[in-house]
Design an enzyme around this catalytic site. Structure first.
Site, PDB file in Angstrom:
ATOM      1  N   HIS A   5       0.801  -1.080  -0.109  1.00 34.15           N
ATOM      2  CA  HIS A   5      -0.027  -0.104   0.111  1.00 34.15           C
ATOM      3  C   HIS A   5       0.743   1.300   0.121  1.00 34.15           C
ATOM      4  CE1 HIS A   5      -3.118  -2.675   2.362  1.00 34.15           C
ATOM      5  NE2 HIS A   5      -3.678  -2.558   1.314  1.00 34.15           N
ATOM      6  N   LYS A  35     -18.677  -5.987   7.593  1.00 35.36           N
ATOM      7  CA  LYS A  35     -17.547  -6.881   7.903  1.00 35.36           C
ATOM      8  C   LYS A  35     -16.879  -6.369   8.884  1.00 35.36           C
ATOM      9  CE  LYS A  35     -14.076  -7.844   4.781  1.00 35.36           C
ATOM     10  NZ  LYS A  35     -13.431  -7.785   3.380  1.00 35.36           N
ATOM     11  N   ARG A  66      -1.536  -6.056  -8.489  1.00 35.43           N
ATOM     12  CA  ARG A  66      -0.277  -6.902  -8.031  1.00 35.43           C
ATOM     13  C   ARG A  66      -0.147  -7.959  -9.054  1.00 35.43           C
ATOM     14  NH1 ARG A  66      -2.924  -8.034  -2.357  1.00 35.43           N
ATOM     15  NH2 ARG A  66      -4.492  -8.365  -3.752  1.00 35.43           N
ATOM     16  N   SER A 119      -2.993  -7.832   3.047  1.00 34.02           N
ATOM     17  CA  SER A 119      -3.027  -7.631   4.602  1.00 34.02           C
ATOM     18  C   SER A 119      -3.609  -8.687   5.183  1.00 34.02           C
ATOM     19  CB  SER A 119      -4.473  -6.424   4.670  1.00 34.02           C
ATOM     20  OG  SER A 119      -3.990  -5.395   4.217  1.00 34.02           O
TER      21      SER A 119
END
Ligand code: PNS
Length: 160
Positions: free
Chosen positions: A18, A42, A91, A129
């Site tokens: 990030h 969530k 990515r 993460s």
């Protein structure tokens, strides 16, 4: 004309991947708004406040970056703030389909909104993460994965 872009995400927690995207965006644009999603459906591992604090510490030396949180649709939030460009990191090919769908949906919801993708740094292509959370909670070393200045806080939380 000065150009503001938004880097949205969950940042649960911030990783070096990030930080790489935010840092590169800060060199390309006048102002970078890093927007932390408050997702009421969530439960994140790190609270909104914790995610904001970790990001603030991580971007401490970047004067044109600010951290905010948002709820609801990103496209609506951008409209409210007058921001017309989203910057996201890509990515791997596996990211592409999901990111492509989101970019199109965001443009349908807010036709003025463009999404720009920066290719992830080679060292970050595998990094997420969720991987950081799993490795750390199982006792692994995450020092190569998260900004050094927030390493200890992340470890303290995940090994509680
Ligand atoms: O770090 P993440 O979890 O990949 O970030 C995803 C994020 C926060 C950018 C995305 O889930 C988002 O924009 N959520 C806000 C709700 C929304 O606008 N959903 C529709 C996207 S098409």
């Amino acid at each position: 004309m000065s150009k503001t872009v938004i880097c949205p995400g969950s940042f649960d927690p911030v990783t070096l991947g990030h930080l790489d995207i935010i840092t590169r965006a800060s060199k390309m644009f006048d102002r970078v708004v890093v927007a932390v999603l408050v997702n009421s459906s969530k439960t994140p591992t790190f609270s909104t406040q914790e995610r904001i604090e970790l990001l603030n510490a991580a971007v401490g030396d970047l004067p044109n970056v600010e951290i905010v949180s948002f709820e609801g649709l990103l496209a609506e939030y951008c409209k409210t703030c007058g921001i017309s460009t989203i910057v996201k990191g890509l990515r791997a090919v596996s990211d592409f389909e999901y990111e492509f769908q989101m970019a199109i949906a965001n443009k349908k919801l807010n036709p003025g909104l463009e999404t720009i993708f920066l290719t992830a740094d080679a060292d970050s292509t595998f990094l997420s993460s969720s991987m950081v959370r799993e490795i750390c909670s199982m006792g692994g070393d995450i020092s190569n994965f998260v900004p050094a200045c927030v390493h200890d806080r992340i470890v303290a939380k995940l090994r509680k």
